[in-house]
Structures are given as structure tokens and as C-alpha cells.
Design an enzyme around this catalytic site. Structure first.
Site, PDB file in Angstrom:
ATOM      1  N   GLU A 115       8.163   9.119 -16.793  1.00 56.16           N
ATOM      2  CA  GLU A 115       6.745   9.489 -16.895  1.00 56.16           C
ATOM      3  C   GLU A 115       6.214   9.084 -18.266  1.00 56.16           C
ATOM      4  O   GLU A 115       5.071   8.637 -18.417  1.00 56.16           O
ATOM      5  CB  GLU A 115       6.573  10.992 -16.668  1.00 56.16           C
ATOM      6  CG  GLU A 115       6.908  11.403 -15.230  1.00 56.16           C
ATOM      7  CD  GLU A 115       7.339  12.861 -15.118  1.00 56.16           C
ATOM      8  OE1 GLU A 115       6.899  13.695 -15.933  1.00 56.16           O
ATOM      9  OE2 GLU A 115       8.135  13.170 -14.200  1.00 56.16           O
ATOM     10  N   HIS A 145       0.840  -1.211   0.000  1.00 54.80           N
ATOM     11  CA  HIS A 145       0.000   0.000   0.000  1.00 54.80           C
ATOM     12  C   HIS A 145       0.872   1.256   0.000  1.00 54.80           C
ATOM     13  O   HIS A 145       0.462   2.301   0.493  1.00 54.80           O
ATOM     14  CB  HIS A 145      -0.932   0.058   1.215  1.00 54.80           C
ATOM     15  CG  HIS A 145      -1.668  -1.215   1.475  1.00 54.80           C
ATOM     16  ND1 HIS A 145      -2.940  -1.453   0.988  1.00 54.80           N
ATOM     17  CD2 HIS A 145      -1.299  -2.340   2.139  1.00 54.80           C
ATOM     18  CE1 HIS A 145      -3.332  -2.665   1.364  1.00 54.80           C
ATOM     19  NE2 HIS A 145      -2.340  -3.238   2.055  1.00 54.80           N
ATOM     20  N   SER A 158      13.555  22.418 -16.118  1.00 54.11           N
ATOM     21  CA  SER A 158      12.373  23.266 -16.255  1.00 54.11           C
ATOM     22  C   SER A 158      12.814  24.589 -16.867  1.00 54.11           C
ATOM     23  O   SER A 158      13.944  25.033 -16.644  1.00 54.11           O
ATOM     24  CB  SER A 158      11.758  23.492 -14.873  1.00 54.11           C
ATOM     25  OG  SER A 158      11.104  24.740 -14.821  1.00 54.11           O
ATOM     26  N   LYS A 198      15.438  22.224 -11.068  1.00 56.56           N
ATOM     27  CA  LYS A 198      14.723  20.983 -11.388  1.00 56.56           C
ATOM     28  C   LYS A 198      15.506  19.980 -12.230  1.00 56.56           C
ATOM     29  O   LYS A 198      16.179  20.342 -13.192  1.00 56.56           O
ATOM     30  CB  LYS A 198      13.439  21.334 -12.164  1.00 56.56           C
ATOM     31  CG  LYS A 198      12.433  22.084 -11.323  1.00 56.56           C
ATOM     32  CD  LYS A 198      11.659  21.169 -10.428  1.00 56.56           C
ATOM     33  CE  LYS A 198      10.330  20.862 -11.041  1.00 56.56           C
ATOM     34  NZ  LYS A 198       9.660  19.799 -10.344  1.00 56.56           N
TER      35      LYS A 198
END
Ligand code: ARG
Length: 454
Positions: free
Chosen positions: A296, A161, A283, A289
Site C-alpha cells: 500500500e 477490467h 492489527s 490480520k
């Protein structure tokens, strides 16, 4: 005035023609080699057919094969084009053969339809792709196993979980994902087996009144069998592509879960793993970043491939028996699905190979609760019944102390757990997979070499 006839004597409205031809002139470029190979087998068989007047002689069949080999060479040099007027690779090859060999070129389609022709092209193309796919997914499995072996006993909090659960290790995490990838070998083999049957000679789906030797063409092309029933052979198109797409979709789901773990475990809050800087993108506004965009996109590609697989099945389910043009649209679906899956495999292998482990952060994540089950089991070892031990620990969680994660990792010794992993198990599974893929490779490229000297 003499007009030059196209192969099918086309009187089709140009808009209708463009719509029905669709992307074939582009997609069929991937089929050129396989179309030439299929035609070489077909003419070789035609020349061996016992007829009073042979369709082609053995010498003529040889001349056709030589010309087909030239076409493959030209294609490899980017010099072979499929025109919209050709409609597809099949008619482009026949046009060129006719331009170069005259009447002999007009004979090659005897006893064949584009329906069995494209079906065999697609199967040969899939056979080729499955070899590449097999190599690539065994490479990923190997990269994961090697990563696991290198950081085998580094303690890692096992989660259920997503909550901290029990002591685990980087070895178990990495080889667990390798196990998922390797399990797809069963689907790969199933896809190969389904694909390994030759539809050639079924013609339009009903056979022809000529003594075609279907077993001979199947053998020449490296298939282990024919699709016996001609009508079945015409309907097997699409089903076969759907099978490949479902393999791709399942494999992509596995890869997507791996990507998701890597995204989580490499975020600063976890910090277990570190992606090489050059694998992260920045970014345009936030200078600090380093984002895992690559991972992704694995997730989003998994969704796309699942969509392609669903599209193929949706396309099939409403079609009546026999050839229908809908099948043409299956081509782009399976080609795209394979291409996305194969690129993703290669990218993930690179990511895994570049991955670093921060062993201190991994150890620091072991909160006292992670040892709760181990504490209860120690009570069992002293004679307490399991359920009582469980309640004694659960009722006094505040008494739990931090323990040594390395000791906890070393204490689990049964098969497949932290101190009971067999790396030989993985190396031998990968080796078996490689043997299968190599057999497929020898069969397909051996047949190509024999037919076209490629
Ligand atoms: N390009 C076509 C396809 O992929 C070839 C077969 C055409 N057959 C036909 N009966 N129109 O399906």
C-alpha cells in the site's frame, strides 16, 4: 579588534540567512564528495592555464587535491560538517581549505561561481545515483523474470477490467511486469544522457575573461561533453533534475501497478499468491490480520514522487533566464524522489523474491467463461467465420464447460504468450542494461579515483 571574515563577508540578517540557506547544510552532505571532485578538476585545470602569472602552480594544485581527498575521508568518517554560517557545501570546503592551506585555499574559486559549482556537483551526484538506480531496477526486473521462470506455466486467469478474461499464466504476468520495468531503461538512458554534460566553466552563467579549458574539466570529471553555451549551462540546472524526477515518477507508476496486482492476488478472495508472513503487518485489535501495508505504501510513494516531479516543473516554469535561488529548492526535490524510488525498488525486489504461488487456487479460478474465446476460435478452425462463431458462443454461454487450464496455457504458442515466452529475451535485455550501468560506473568512479585517489 580583528573580526574573522566569513567567505562572503556576511552582513545578512540571521532570520533571512536561515531562510535562504534552508536545508542546504543537511542536503549538501550528499554533495561533499562531488564538490571535492569538481574542485579537484577545476584547480587541475587552473594550473594548466597558460598565463604570465599562473593562478596556481601544478604543485599547488596537487596540494589542493591532497587536501580535498582528506576532506572526503573526514566526511566518510562523519567528521566534516557544514555550518549554517558556511551556507552550503561549497563555502564549507573553501573555508576548510583556506584554514589548512592559507592563501592557496583562497585561490581555488578563481574563475568559478557557486552556480556552475553546484550545477556540476548535482550532475555528479545524479550520475552516482543513476548507477545505483540502474542496478536496483535491473535487480527487480531479474527477480520478476526469475519468479516467472519458476512458475512459468502455472495457469492464471488473465483479466481485463479486472473481470476474468482469458487463460494466461504466472509466467506471462511476471515477465509482463518485468517488461514494464525494463521499458524504463529507455528513460534511464535518456536521463543519463541528459545528465552527461558538464556545466563547469560557465561561472555565474556568463563565462569569465580567463582562458578556462572547459573540455579539460569535463573530461577529468568523466563527462562526455560540455554544455556549450554558458547561459544555457546555468539554465540547465533544474531541467536536469526534473528529467530525473520524471524518470522516477514513471518508474514509480509502474511499481505501483505491480504492488496493486500483488495486493489483489494475495487477498484471501483470490489467494493466487502468498506474501511471506514476516512481510505483512498486523492489527492492534484484530488478531487474525496480516496486511500488505508494504505494498500500500508503494502506491502512496508513487503519488508522492509524482508530486515531487510536478513540484520541480512548477518551480522551473515561472523562472526568468539565468541563475535564480529558486533552483536551490530543486535539490531537495530530486534527492527525495531518488531516495524514495530506490528504496521502493529494493523493497519490491525483496517482496517478489519472497512470493509464493498457490497453483491450486490459480487453477480453481478458471470459470467456464474464461475459455469462451478459445471455444469460438475452435469453431473458426472448423471453418466458421469469426463473427458467427462469436455469436454462437455468446448466445449460449450456458453451454460453456470447464476446460483444462493447463491445456489452454499450452495451446498458445505465438511470440510472448503463455507457451511462447522467451526468457532469453529478458536475460539479454537485463544483461544489456547491466553493461550500460557498468560503463557509467567505470567512468564516474575511474574519474573520482584519478582526481582524488578515492
Ligand atoms: N546553495 C546554492 C544553490 O543551491 C548555491 C548557489 C548560490 N548562488 C547564488 N548566486 N546565490 O543554489
Amino acid at each position: 579588534m580583528k573580526t574573522k571574515k566569513t567567505i562572503t563577508d556576511n552582513t545578512v540578517d540571521p532570520d533571512i540567512l536561515a531562510y535562504t540557506v534552508g536545508d542546504d547544510p543537511v542536503l549538501d552532505r550528499d554533495l561533499v564528495v562531488w564538490d571535492c571532485m569538481g574542485t579537484a578538476a577545476h584547480v587541475t585545470m587552473l594550473a594548466r592555464m597558460r598565463l604570465k602569472t599562473p593562478v596556481v602552480t601544478k604543485a599547488e594544485a596537487k596540494a589542493v587535491c591532497t587536501e580535498l581527498a582528506h576532506i572526503v575521508d573526514e566526511h566518510r568518517k562523519g567528521k566534516f560538517s557544514i555550518k549554517v554560517e558556511d551556507q552550503d557545501v561549497h563555502m564549507a570546503v573553501e573555508r576548510v581549505l583556506t584554514e589548512r592551506l592559507g592563501d592557496l585555499g583562497k585561490k581555488i574559486h578563481t574563475g568559478r561561481s557557486r552556480n556552475d559549482q553546484v550545477a556540476v556537483d548535482v550532475r555528479l551526484h545524479i550520475a552516482d545515483e543513476l548507477i545505483g538506480l540502474g542496478d536496483e531496477f535491473l535487480d527487480l526486473a531479474e527477480a520478476l523474470v526469475e519468479f516467472g521462470a519458476e512458475h512459468d506455466r502455472v495457469p492464471l486467469v488473465g483479466r481485463t477490467h479486472l473481470q476474468p478474461a482469458m487463460p494466461s499464466s504466472v509466467g506471462v504476468w511476471a515477465t509482463g511486469h518485468a517488461e514494464m520495468v525494463l521499458a524504463q531503461c529507455h528513460n534511464l538512458k535518456a536521463a543519463h544522457d541528459m545528465n552527461d554534460a558538464c556545466p563547469l566553466g560557465s561561472a555565474a552563467g556568463y563565462g569569465v575573461p580567463l582562458p578556462l579549458d572547459r573540455r579539460l574539466t569535463a573530461k577529468l570529471l568523466g563527462f562526455s561533453r560540455t554544455i556549450h553555451n554558458v547561459f544555457g549551462a546555468s539554465m540547465a540546472r533544474g531541467e536536469n533534475e526534473a528529467c530525473v524526477l520524471s524518470l522516477c515518477a514513471q518508474l514509480m507508476a509502474v511499481l505501483s501497478r505491480l504492488a496493486e496486482d500483488l495486493i489483489l492476488f494475495s487477498m484471501p478472495e483470490f489467494g493466487y499468491f502468498k506474501l511471506p508472513r514476516e512481510y505483512c503487518t498486523g492489527s492492534s485489535i484484530m488478531p487474525q490480520k496480516f496486511n500488505p501495508d508494504v505494498l500500500e505504501l508503494v502506491r502512496s510513494k508513487a503519488a508522492q514522487v509524482l508530486g515531487l516531479s510536478t513540484a520541480a516543473l512548477s518551480l522551473l516554469h515561472a523562472m526568468p533566464g539565468g541563475y535564480n535561488r529558486d533552483l536551490q529548492d530543486c535539490k531537495g526535490l530530486y534527492m527525495k524522489g531518488l531516495s524514495i524510488t530506490r528504496t521502493t525498488l529494493r523493497i519490491l525486489t525483496k517482496v517478489v523474491e519472497g512470493l509464493a504461488v498457490d497453483a491450486d487456487r490459480c487453477r480453481a479460478a478458471f470459470t467456464p467463461g474464461v475459455f469462451a474465446t478459445d471455444v469460438a476460435l475452435r469453431k473458426v478452425a472448423e471453418g466458421t467465420p469469426w463473427r458467427d462463431a462469436y455469436h454462437q458462443v455468446r448466445d449460449h454461454l450456458e453451454l460453456l464447460n470447464g476446460e483444462d487450464p493447463d491445456q489452454a496455457v499450452a495451446a498458445k504458442k505465438h511470440e510472448g504468450t503463455t507457451a511462447g515466452l522467451s526468457y532469453n529475451h529478458y536475460y539479454s535485455a537485463i544483461g544489456d542494461g547491466r553493461l550500460d550501468v557498468d560503463t557509467w560506473r567505470k567512468t564516474l568512479y575511474g574519474s573520482l579515483e584519478k582526481l582524488l585517489g578515492q
